[in-house]
Design a protein around this motif. Structure first.
Motif, short mmCIF file in Angstrom:
data_model
loop_
_atom_site.label_atom_id
_atom_site.label_comp_id
_atom_site.label_asym_id
_atom_site.label_seq_id
_atom_site.Cartn_x
_atom_site.Cartn_y
_atom_site.Cartn_z
N ASP A 1 0.77 -1.20 -0.02
CA ASP A 1 0.02 -0.09 -0.03
C ASP A 1 0.90 1.21 0.01
O ASP A 1 1.83 1.23 0.35
CB ASP A 1 -0.86 -0.12 1.21
N THR A 2 0.52 2.35 -0.55
CA THR A 2 0.82 3.53 -0.51
C THR A 2 0.03 4.64 -0.04
O THR A 2 -1.11 4.49 0.03
CB THR A 2 1.23 3.84 -2.17
N VAL A 3 0.48 6.01 0.00
CA VAL A 3 -0.25 7.15 0.67
C VAL A 3 -0.90 7.77 -0.32
O VAL A 3 -1.39 8.81 -0.13
CB VAL A 3 0.90 7.84 1.45
N ASP B 1 -1.47 -2.63 4.67
CA ASP B 1 -1.96 -1.70 5.41
C ASP B 1 -1.20 -0.89 6.12
O ASP B 1 -1.25 -0.11 7.31
CB ASP B 1 -3.23 -2.07 6.34
N GLU B 2 0.41 -0.89 5.85
CA GLU B 2 1.19 -0.37 6.65
C GLU B 2 1.15 0.87 6.72
O GLU B 2 1.50 1.39 7.98
CB GLU B 2 2.86 -0.89 6.27
N PRO C 1 -3.18 -2.00 11.06
CA PRO C 1 -4.19 -2.52 11.99
C PRO C 1 -4.57 -3.92 11.73
O PRO C 1 -4.99 -4.61 12.65
CB PRO C 1 -5.32 -1.58 11.95
N THR C 2 -4.63 -4.46 10.49
CA THR C 2 -5.34 -5.67 10.14
C THR C 2 -4.03 -6.66 9.83
O THR C 2 -4.20 -7.97 9.71
CB THR C 2 -5.99 -5.70 8.90
N SER C 3 -2.71 -6.23 9.77
CA SER C 3 -1.58 -7.48 9.50
C SER C 3 -0.71 -7.23 10.88
O SER C 3 -0.11 -8.21 10.87
CB SER C 3 -0.89 -6.74 8.42
N GLY D 1 8.29 5.01 12.29
CA GLY D 1 7.95 3.41 12.49
C GLY D 1 7.83 2.73 11.14
O GLY D 1 7.56 3.34 10.29
N SER D 2 7.88 1.41 11.41
CA SER D 2 7.75 0.28 10.28
C SER D 2 7.04 -1.02 10.92
O SER D 2 6.93 -1.26 12.04
CB SER D 2 8.90 0.07 9.70
#
Length: 385
Positions: A93-95, A153-154, A159-161, A335-336
């Protein structure tokens, strides 16, 4: 800006690390836009990534997305899964919002290749896949099994991973994170923990002109809360507190009944996390008749440089020297997903491409970093045991 020299000594067969081939692969991933909030787009890329594993000795596990997020994909080598192995973490995913590629199309200018998410982190995700493909083409098997996890979803805090990352991370012997390199190619061996909070304030409304004495301003109390939060900043300790979103009130002639704020906390250690999470959650109203309620907590634990991570870095540094470039480590406040695994598994972050402009309208990777960074991942696969 760091530039690299390559070496052909590590590959005796066809050159799997041809820069144009790698860049062409990255382009295919970049041109499928994948903002986190568009799960159907993320899933298009997940499907492509899955298809690109079909001819490899892997088993694929696709986990359906929930809560408005896309699917997650795990590609596990068919060997070495009976013992702790290597977990590679990448997010797809990207922003950038859907349609941003019209503003920032894929293009190459000199040593820079541009595109939404190309640096953070499709370039890194792809070179890790490409290095695995090269490993499989050799016909040799790495000493350890390899699991490459692609998440969706990073960019919104995973939240889901998170549960999946923690589960796989606890099973692994090493974790390699393909987030982009920092400051000219530096590897990441430490990150601050991240906390997120919401503050809800309830006051008493009144006519601001004729009956101001009857009102209790929620916005004024929010100002008190903001001042208390700002006073927690301690740059010498590496602690930062930021109130990034505020809302309140309805009309200028009404004493505001409600106010709201969102808070970001960054802390370098678990001790700091305990201290400042407690302080933020303990905030109370200074005004009679006004209530303050704070919710939230730490959503990424601190990634402290432990012995296992330090040893992993030294090994990677030696490999990079053999390839022809110097690998320097750094610490960052961002964070990551590596934050989730570092507390219990040797983790090395920032293994992706070099470049600049993450999340911006000029995001780019440095083409000269593709071959050496892909070779480094390949050599890590080959040598970790």
């Amino acid at each position: 800006m760091m530039r690299f020299k390559g070496t052909d000594a590590l590959m005796t067969k066809a050159n799997w690390f041809d820069t144009k081939t790698i860049l062409d692969g990255i382009r295919r991933w970049v041109e499928i836009e994948t903002p986190t909030e568009a799960p159907e787009q993320v899933n298009r890329l997940v499907s492509l990534v899955a298809d690109q594993h079909r001819d490899l000795p892997v088993t694929l596990e696709r986990i359906a997305g929930v809560d408005g997020c896309g699917d997650h994909l795990l590609a596990r080598s068919t060997w070495g899964q009976e013992q702790p192995g290597i977990l590679v973490l990448s997010h797809l995913d990207t922003v950038h919002p859907l349609g941003f590629i019209e503003r920032l199309p894929f293009k190459v200018e000199g040593d820079s290749a541009f595109g939404p998410g190309i640096y953070d982190m499709k370039g890194g995700a792809y070179i890790a896949h490409h290095a695995f493909r090269a490993l499989c083409a050799d016909g040799n098997r790495s000493p350890l099994g390899i699991t490459h996890m692609f998440t969706s979803d990073e960019e919104i805090g995973s939240p889901t991973s998170r549960a999946l990352i923690e589960k796989e991370g606890r099973k692994a012997k090493y974790v390699l994170v393909t987030e982009p390199a920092r400051d000219g190619g530096k590897i990441v061996t430490g990150r601050k923990g991240v906390g997120r909070f919401e503050v809800f304030i309830k006051g008493v409304p009144a006519h601001a002109g004729s009956r101001p004495e009857d009102g209790r301003s929620a916005v004024r109390e929010l100002a008190n809360v903001i001042m208390a939060l700002e006073a927690m900043n301690d740059l010498a300790r590496g602690v930062t507190v930021n109130v990034g979103v505020v809302r309140g009130g309805t009309r200028p002639n009404v004493t505001p009944e409600e106010a709201y704020g969102e808070i970001d906390l960054r802390v370098p250690s678990f001790a700091d996390a305990d201290e400042f999470v407690g302080k933020i959650l303990a905030l109370r109203s200074k005004t009679e008749g006004v209530t303050v309620r704070v919710t939230g907590g730490l959503n990424r634990p601190p990634y402290e440089k432990g012995n296992a991570g330090a040893s992993l870095y030294e090994h990677a540094k030696t490999l990079a020297g053999e390839i022809g470039f110097e690998l320097i480590d750094t610490y960052t406040g961002g964070g990551s997903d590596g934050n989730f695994t570092a507390p219990y598994t040797g983790t090395l972050d920032g293994l992706g491409v070099d470049g600049k402009g993450a999340h911006t309208h000029y995001e780019q990777l440095y083409v000269s970093s593709l071959e050496p960074r892909a070779r480094l991942l390949y050599r890590l696969y080959q040598t970790l045991r």
